[in-house]
Motif scaffolding. Sequence first.
Motif, PDB file in Angstrom:
ATOM      1  N   TRP A  53       5.570 -15.370  -8.642  1.00 47.20           N
ATOM      2  CA  TRP A  53       7.018 -15.327  -8.808  1.00 47.20           C
ATOM      3  C   TRP A  53       7.413 -14.584 -10.080  1.00 47.20           C
ATOM      4  O   TRP A  53       8.431 -13.901 -10.120  1.00 47.20           O
ATOM      5  N   CYS A  54       6.608 -14.673 -11.115  1.00 46.96           N
ATOM      6  CA  CYS A  54       6.888 -13.914 -12.355  1.00 46.96           C
ATOM      7  C   CYS A  54       6.815 -12.414 -12.092  1.00 46.96           C
ATOM      8  O   CYS A  54       7.671 -11.648 -12.543  1.00 46.96           O
ATOM      9  N   TRP A  55       5.801 -11.994 -11.369  1.00 50.08           N
ATOM     10  CA  TRP A  55       5.653 -10.573 -11.050  1.00 50.08           C
ATOM     11  C   TRP A  55       6.791 -10.083 -10.152  1.00 50.08           C
ATOM     12  O   TRP A  55       7.318  -8.990 -10.336  1.00 50.08           O
TER      13      TRP A  55
ATOM     14  N   SER B 196      -1.266 -20.264  -9.876  1.00 52.07           N
ATOM     15  CA  SER B 196      -1.299 -18.910  -9.324  1.00 52.07           C
ATOM     16  C   SER B 196      -0.017 -18.595  -8.561  1.00 52.07           C
ATOM     17  O   SER B 196       0.427 -17.459  -8.508  1.00 52.07           O
ATOM     18  N   ASN B 197       0.601 -19.590  -7.972  1.00 52.39           N
ATOM     19  CA  ASN B 197       1.850 -19.410  -7.252  1.00 52.39           C
ATOM     20  C   ASN B 197       2.983 -19.031  -8.213  1.00 52.39           C
ATOM     21  O   ASN B 197       3.826 -18.212  -7.897  1.00 52.39           O
ATOM     22  N   SER B 198       3.005 -19.607  -9.417  1.00 52.89           N
ATOM     23  CA  SER B 198       4.050 -19.272 -10.386  1.00 52.89           C
ATOM     24  C   SER B 198       3.853 -17.869 -10.962  1.00 52.89           C
ATOM     25  O   SER B 198       4.811 -17.204 -11.332  1.00 52.89           O
ATOM     26  N   ASN B 199       2.624 -17.395 -11.042  1.00 54.38           N
ATOM     27  CA  ASN B 199       2.365 -16.022 -11.497  1.00 54.38           C
ATOM     28  C   ASN B 199       2.933 -14.991 -10.528  1.00 54.38           C
ATOM     29  O   ASN B 199       3.430 -13.948 -10.943  1.00 54.38           O
TER      30      ASN B 199
ATOM     31  N   LEU C 241       9.791 -11.308  -9.997  1.00 56.72           N
ATOM     32  CA  LEU C 241      10.983 -11.276 -10.832  1.00 56.72           C
ATOM     33  C   LEU C 241      11.002 -10.011 -11.709  1.00 56.72           C
ATOM     34  O   LEU C 241      12.028  -9.328 -11.820  1.00 56.72           O
ATOM     35  N   ILE C 242       9.877  -9.663 -12.290  1.00 59.18           N
ATOM     36  CA  ILE C 242       9.782  -8.451 -13.125  1.00 59.18           C
ATOM     37  C   ILE C 242      10.053  -7.199 -12.288  1.00 59.18           C
ATOM     38  O   ILE C 242      10.788  -6.291 -12.702  1.00 59.18           O
TER      39      ILE C 242
END
Length: 185
Positions: free
Chosen positions: A9-11, A4-7, A13-14
Motif C-alpha cells: 500500500w505504501c508503494w 508485507s501487505n502494508s508495504n 500510494l507513492i
Amino acid sequence: MDLSNSNIWCWILIILIGIVGFIVGYFIGKSKSASTPGGSDAVHKLEAENTKLKADLEASRKNTQSPKSSSQSESKTSKGKASGEKEFDADEAKAAMGKRIKKDDLKIVEGIGPKIEGLFHASGIKTWKALSKISTDKCQEILSSAGDRYRIHDPASWPMQAKMAHQGEWSALAKWQDDHKSGKF
C-alpha cells in the motif's frame, strides 16, 4: 496486520502521488505556454505570416519566370534600359536604405554576408540581376556546396530582394527588410 501487505500500500500510494503530480504539472505547463508571448497565438500568427510570404514569393517567381511580351522586351528607355529597369541611383538607395549602397552589392540582400557573397561570385552570380534570375534551389545548391555551416541559411527570398534592388525599388526593399529582419516579425 501483515507487514508485507502494508508495504504494498505504501508503494501504491507513492505511485499514485507521482501520477497525480505529473498530470497536474503537465496541465500547469500547458496553460503557461498558451498564455506566454511565445504561445500558440504567436505560432498561429507566424504560420499565417509564413503562408502569406510563401504566396508572395510564388507570385514573385511567376513574375520573373513569365515570358515578356515582345513589346516589353523591345521598349527601351532613353538610356537604353529595358522597361522595368532603372539606372542605379546611389542617392535614392541611400535615402531609402539608410546607408550607402554600391551597385550590385549582394550583401544588401537580407541574409547574405561577405562569405556568402563570395560563394555567389565564385559561382558567377555577381549582380542583382543575375541573382534575381536564379531559383531558390540554385541558391541552396550554392550554399550546400560550401559545406554544412551554410545549410542554416534560407535563400527563399534572395532572388526577390535582388530583383527589387535591380529594379531600383529601394523603398519596397527597405520596407520588406524591416518587416522581415532576420526572419523575425
